[in-house]
Design a protein around this motif. Sequence first.
Motif, PDB file in Angstrom:
ATOM      1  N   UNK A  46     176.113  62.341  82.157  1.00  7.00           N
ATOM      2  CA  UNK A  46     177.107  61.486  81.515  1.00  7.00           C
ATOM      3  C   UNK A  46     177.974  61.967  80.277  1.00  7.00           C
ATOM      4  N   UNK A  47     177.365  62.537  79.552  1.00  9.48           N
ATOM      5  CA  UNK A  47     178.324  63.064  78.249  1.00  9.48           C
ATOM      6  C   UNK A  47     177.961  64.597  78.164  1.00  9.48           C
ATOM      7  N   UNK A  48     178.641  65.494  79.006  1.00 10.91           N
ATOM      8  CA  UNK A  48     178.217  66.790  78.844  1.00 10.91           C
ATOM      9  C   UNK A  48     179.059  67.522  77.679  1.00 10.91           C
ATOM     10  N   UNK A  49     179.950  66.786  77.112  1.00 10.57           N
ATOM     11  CA  UNK A  49     180.715  67.418  75.990  1.00 10.57           C
ATOM     12  C   UNK A  49     179.941  67.442  74.650  1.00 10.57           C
ATOM     13  N   UNK A  50     178.947  66.698  74.718  1.00 11.22           N
ATOM     14  CA  UNK A  50     177.969  66.779  73.575  1.00 11.22           C
ATOM     15  C   UNK A  50     176.891  67.804  73.411  1.00 11.22           C
ATOM     16  N   UNK A  51     177.234  68.672  74.527  1.00  9.36           N
ATOM     17  CA  UNK A  51     176.206  69.889  74.400  1.00  9.36           C
ATOM     18  C   UNK A  51     176.623  70.785  73.766  1.00  9.36           C
ATOM     19  N   UNK A  52     175.556  71.328  72.762  1.00  4.57           N
ATOM     20  CA  UNK A  52     175.893  72.704  72.144  1.00  4.57           C
ATOM     21  C   UNK A  52     175.364  73.901  72.809  1.00  4.57           C
ATOM     22  N   UNK A  53     175.517  74.775  72.295  1.00  2.37           N
ATOM     23  CA  UNK A  53     174.809  76.182  73.412  1.00  2.37           C
ATOM     24  C   UNK A  53     173.370  76.071  73.268  1.00  2.37           C
ATOM     25  N   UNK A  54     172.797  75.656  72.052  1.00  2.99           N
ATOM     26  CA  UNK A  54     171.461  75.602  72.189  1.00  2.99           C
ATOM     27  C   UNK A  54     170.738  74.395  72.856  1.00  2.99           C
ATOM     28  N   UNK A  55     171.447  73.418  73.044  1.00  3.50           N
ATOM     29  CA  UNK A  55     170.973  72.325  74.065  1.00  3.50           C
ATOM     30  C   UNK A  55     171.130  72.771  75.373  1.00  3.50           C
ATOM     31  N   UNK A  56     172.189  73.700  75.652  1.00  3.33           N
ATOM     32  CA  UNK A  56     172.106  74.163  77.116  1.00  3.33           C
ATOM     33  C   UNK A  56     171.153  75.045  77.497  1.00  3.33           C
ATOM     34  N   UNK A  57     170.793  76.133  76.379  1.00  5.47           N
ATOM     35  CA  UNK A  57     169.855  76.885  76.646  1.00  5.47           C
ATOM     36  C   UNK A  57     168.375  76.253  76.881  1.00  5.47           C
ATOM     37  N   UNK A  58     167.874  75.227  75.852  1.00  5.97           N
ATOM     38  CA  UNK A  58     166.895  74.627  75.884  1.00  5.97           C
ATOM     39  C   UNK A  58     166.680  73.693  77.279  1.00  5.97           C
ATOM     40  N   UNK A  59     167.657  73.088  77.699  1.00  3.47           N
ATOM     41  CA  UNK A  59     167.659  72.293  79.025  1.00  3.47           C
ATOM     42  C   UNK A  59     167.364  73.150  80.099  1.00  3.47           C
ATOM     43  N   UNK A  60     168.220  74.125  80.157  1.00  4.15           N
ATOM     44  CA  UNK A  60     167.915  75.253  81.252  1.00  4.15           C
ATOM     45  C   UNK A  60     166.501  75.710  81.259  1.00  4.15           C
ATOM     46  N   UNK A  61     166.057  76.025  80.305  1.00  2.00           N
ATOM     47  CA  UNK A  61     164.614  76.786  80.132  1.00  2.00           C
ATOM     48  C   UNK A  61     163.794  75.718  80.560  1.00  2.00           C
ATOM     49  N   UNK A  62     163.543  74.373  80.072  1.00  2.63           N
ATOM     50  CA  UNK A  62     162.704  73.464  80.361  1.00  2.63           C
ATOM     51  C   UNK A  62     162.746  72.922  81.753  1.00  2.63           C
TER      52      UNK A  62
END
Length: 100
Positions: free
Chosen positions: A59-75
């Motif tokens: 719902x709010x993809x613009x709030x993602x920073x690079x670290x968030x993207x990496x952590x979420x994908x990994x999780x």
Amino acid sequence: ALANVAIRDAPVFAFLAMGSLRSLASFGAQESSNILWAFATVLARDEQLLLAVSLNIRMEPDALAAQHIANLAWAFATCAVLDAPLFETLASQAPSRLEE
């Protein structure tokens, strides 16, 4: 802290999931990625939490920073959850975060 010492206490993680689900509306990308990182680190998989975080992030993809993207994908990968809509969102946001 529990994830850092690899403690997997199912009742504790069930309690954390329940509390996180109640508070998810106030979570930003940082909190969402942190809680899922902690769960995935000890292989504590909570389907409801994963789904709720996925919806929240999409719902709010613009709030993602690079670290968030990496952590979420990994999780999600570590928990063996294939969430195509979430991964599409992460993939679409990643190119613009490469300089972070």
